[in-house]
Design an enzyme around this catalytic site. Structure first.
Site, PDB file in Angstrom:
ATOM      1  N   ASN A 276       9.923  28.651 -25.246  1.00  0.00           N
ATOM      2  CA  ASN A 276      10.170  30.029 -24.816  1.00  0.00           C
ATOM      3  C   ASN A 276       8.835  30.605 -24.398  1.00  0.00           C
ATOM      4  O   ASN A 276       8.063  31.116 -25.201  1.00  0.00           O
ATOM      5  CB  ASN A 276      10.781  30.817 -25.981  1.00  0.00           C
TER       6      ASN A 276
ATOM      7  N   ARG B  68      13.232  28.369 -21.527  1.00  0.00           N
ATOM      8  CA  ARG B  68      13.730  29.676 -21.123  1.00  0.00           C
ATOM      9  C   ARG B  68      13.172  29.980 -19.743  1.00  0.00           C
ATOM     10  O   ARG B  68      11.955  29.968 -19.533  1.00  0.00           O
ATOM     11  CB  ARG B  68      13.278  30.751 -22.099  1.00  0.00           C
TER      12      ARG B  68
ATOM     13  N   HIS C 127      17.346  39.005 -20.861  1.00  0.00           N
ATOM     14  CA  HIS C 127      17.458  38.817 -22.319  1.00  0.00           C
ATOM     15  C   HIS C 127      18.775  38.133 -22.694  1.00  0.00           C
ATOM     16  O   HIS C 127      19.270  38.280 -23.812  1.00  0.00           O
ATOM     17  CB  HIS C 127      17.334  40.147 -23.071  1.00  0.00           C
TER      18      HIS C 127
ATOM     19  N   ARG D 256       5.977  48.518 -18.834  1.00  0.00           N
ATOM     20  CA  ARG D 256       6.842  48.676 -17.666  1.00  0.00           C
ATOM     21  C   ARG D 256       7.518  50.038 -17.675  1.00  0.00           C
ATOM     22  O   ARG D 256       7.888  50.552 -18.729  1.00  0.00           O
ATOM     23  CB  ARG D 256       7.895  47.574 -17.640  1.00  0.00           C
TER      24      ARG D 256
ATOM     25  N   ASP E 279       1.312  48.799 -27.826  1.00  0.00           N
ATOM     26  CA  ASP E 279       1.831  48.255 -29.088  1.00  0.00           C
ATOM     27  C   ASP E 279       2.457  49.386 -29.900  1.00  0.00           C
ATOM     28  O   ASP E 279       1.770  50.334 -30.305  1.00  0.00           O
ATOM     29  CB  ASP E 279       0.691  47.593 -29.869  1.00  0.00           C
TER      30      ASP E 279
ATOM     31  N   GLY F 284      11.431  42.225 -31.360  1.00  0.00           N
ATOM     32  CA  GLY F 284      10.291  42.520 -32.217  1.00  0.00           C
ATOM     33  C   GLY F 284      10.288  43.915 -32.795  1.00  0.00           C
ATOM     34  O   GLY F 284      10.042  44.108 -33.993  1.00  0.00           O
ATOM     35  N   ILE F 285      10.562  44.931 -31.990  1.00  0.00           N
ATOM     36  CA  ILE F 285      10.631  46.308 -32.479  1.00  0.00           C
ATOM     37  C   ILE F 285      11.938  46.549 -33.207  1.00  0.00           C
ATOM     38  O   ILE F 285      11.967  47.141 -34.291  1.00  0.00           O
ATOM     39  CB  ILE F 285      10.464  47.310 -31.317  1.00  0.00           C
ATOM     40  N   GLY F 286      13.038  46.096 -32.627  1.00  0.00           N
ATOM     41  CA  GLY F 286      14.347  46.330 -33.228  1.00  0.00           C
ATOM     42  C   GLY F 286      14.485  45.733 -34.609  1.00  0.00           C
ATOM     43  O   GLY F 286      15.116  46.323 -35.492  1.00  0.00           O
TER      44      GLY F 286
ATOM     45  N   GLU G  56      16.296  32.887 -29.804  1.00  0.00           N
ATOM     46  CA  GLU G  56      16.511  32.358 -28.460  1.00  0.00           C
ATOM     47  C   GLU G  56      16.304  30.850 -28.413  1.00  0.00           C
ATOM     48  O   GLU G  56      16.975  30.145 -27.650  1.00  0.00           O
ATOM     49  CB  GLU G  56      15.551  33.053 -27.484  1.00  0.00           C
TER      50      GLU G  56
END
Length: 401
Positions: free
Chosen positions: A9, A92, A180, A235, A277, A322-324, A373
């Protein structure tokens, strides 16, 4: 001889990986996993076993090519496979375009077609394809399989697939693709009921939402490129398309300058001027950090409501990425904005990162599910190998020593 599959990945500066032994009945057993991070001319490799115990840590200060990175990775992983032989590597690949709606064995024609899609994912596609090219160089007979982030969304209904543009543009492949997909497929596979109306929030450096019903993608926030939808680390997410015209016509910005702005200098870093971050922003007392966090959470909450609308309701909200997975404060702020929908979370369960964080009074369930993933890549690669073996048993060549 037993076989093994390596799932890669790849990101712009790092590769997550997982190696699986293929057992009788084609079941997969995790042998090892880890990451290879490259910064400047230094590479740091961490390898863990299935229980996440660190087996190896290796830092190289003289890695000057992708082939050298690939050789380093294979040299550390293959001894951990025991008597199993590496049969294939699954990758991926972020964008499959209109052609690739399912995993595919990579050959020169496929690689050329995937390379042509780079303008649709300039931040991601080169990094996905680089390990494929490297393996062709160091292990030319090793089977490689491309697994696509867009494939899960390939059959979006026309309402959510088409842009409001003349039909000839869709005929040229200009449509909403979504991304995703490997993460969303993993979440869909892990749920008990496929009939549930599910909104999955994959929140990380790149973020998107997906509405899933009957195990299939109904709608998603990213579209033609991974730039659309939610604001992200660097982004912009969705913006007025007229802004691009304005920047070109009034500010005399070139296409490359606008690309640099929207992909690398926007989102959390653009709003805060501090960091991309989320952890750093959460720890900051700067008002701009708070404003960036507020806008991120507002955007996610608004789009969760939009995803629910396309399914006429929601039964389950899942946080991943990562955040979720790791930020209870962000989950709390997003859910607080959805109280009007009857959403209620258990603050203690949320802070502890429990799997279920909603209260009994909540109108729909909220869960935190770590994504995987690499396991989806491995399963898709295994299926391609099995199919290739059935069609031509001699096609699966031995990889060179």
């Amino acid at each position: 001889m037993p076989q093994a599959i390596l799932a890669l990945n790849a990101g712009s500066s790092s590769i997550k990986f997982a190696a699986y032994r293929v057992g009788t009945g084609s079941e997969l057993t995790l042998a090892c996993k880890g990451s290879l991070d490259r910064h400047a001319r230094e590479a740091k490799l961490i390898v863990k076993d299935a229980a996440s115990t660190v087996l190896q840590e290796h830092t190289s200060e003289s890695v000057d090519s992708s082939s050298a990175l690939t050789t380093l990775l294979l040299g550390r992983i293959e001894p951990l496979l025991g008597d199993a032989e590496l049969a294939a590597v699954g990758h991926r690949v972020v964008h499959g375009g209109p052609t690739f709606s399912a995993p595919v064995l990579v050959d020169s024609a496929v690689l050329q077609a995937l390379d042509a899609l780079t303008p649709l994912a300039p931040l991601h596609q080169p990094g996905c394809l680089d390990p494929i090219r490297s393996l062709i160089s160091v292990r030319p007979r090793l089977l490689q399989v491309a697994c696509f982030d867009t494939a899960f969304h390939h059959d979006l209904p026309p309402t959510y697939r088409r842009f409001p543009l003349p039909a000839e543009f869709e005929a040229d492949g200009i449509r909403r693709y979504g991304f995703h997909g490997l993460s969303f497929e993993y979440i869909a596979r892990s749920l008990d009921s496929v009939e549930a109306r599910v909104v999955v929030a994959h929140l990380g450096s790149g973020s998107s939402l997906c509405a899933i019903r009957n195990g299939k993608s109904v709608n998603t926030t990213m579209s033609l490129t991974p730039l659309d939808g939610l604001m992200m680390a660097t982004r912009s997410g969705a913006i007025d398309p007229g802004l691009v015209l304005y920047l070109q016509q009034t500010k005399n910005m070139s296409a490359s300058e606008i690309e640099e702005l929207l992909y690398h200098r926007s989102g959390l870093i653009g709003l805060s001027g501090i960091s991309s971050d989320m952890r750093i922003l959460l720890a900051s007392d700067d008002l701009k950090a708070k404003e960036a966090i507020d806008q991120f959470c507002a955007c996610v909450a608004e789009q969760i409501a939009a995803m629910a609308t396309c399914m006429s309701g929601v039964d389950l909200l899942v946080f991943t990425g990562g955040i979720g997975e790791n930020s209870p404060e962000i989950r709390k702020q997003i859910c607080a904005r959805l109280n009007w929908l009857g959403l209620r979370i258990d603050d203690e369960a949320n802070m502890r990162g429990h799997n279920s964080i909603s209260t009994r009074e909540s109108r729909f369930a909220v869960r935190v599910i770590p994504t995987d993933e690499e396991s989806v890549i491995a399963m898709q690669t295994r299926d391609i190998i099995d199919r290739a073996n059935l069609e031509d048993p001699n096609r699966i060549a031995k990889s060179p020593a």
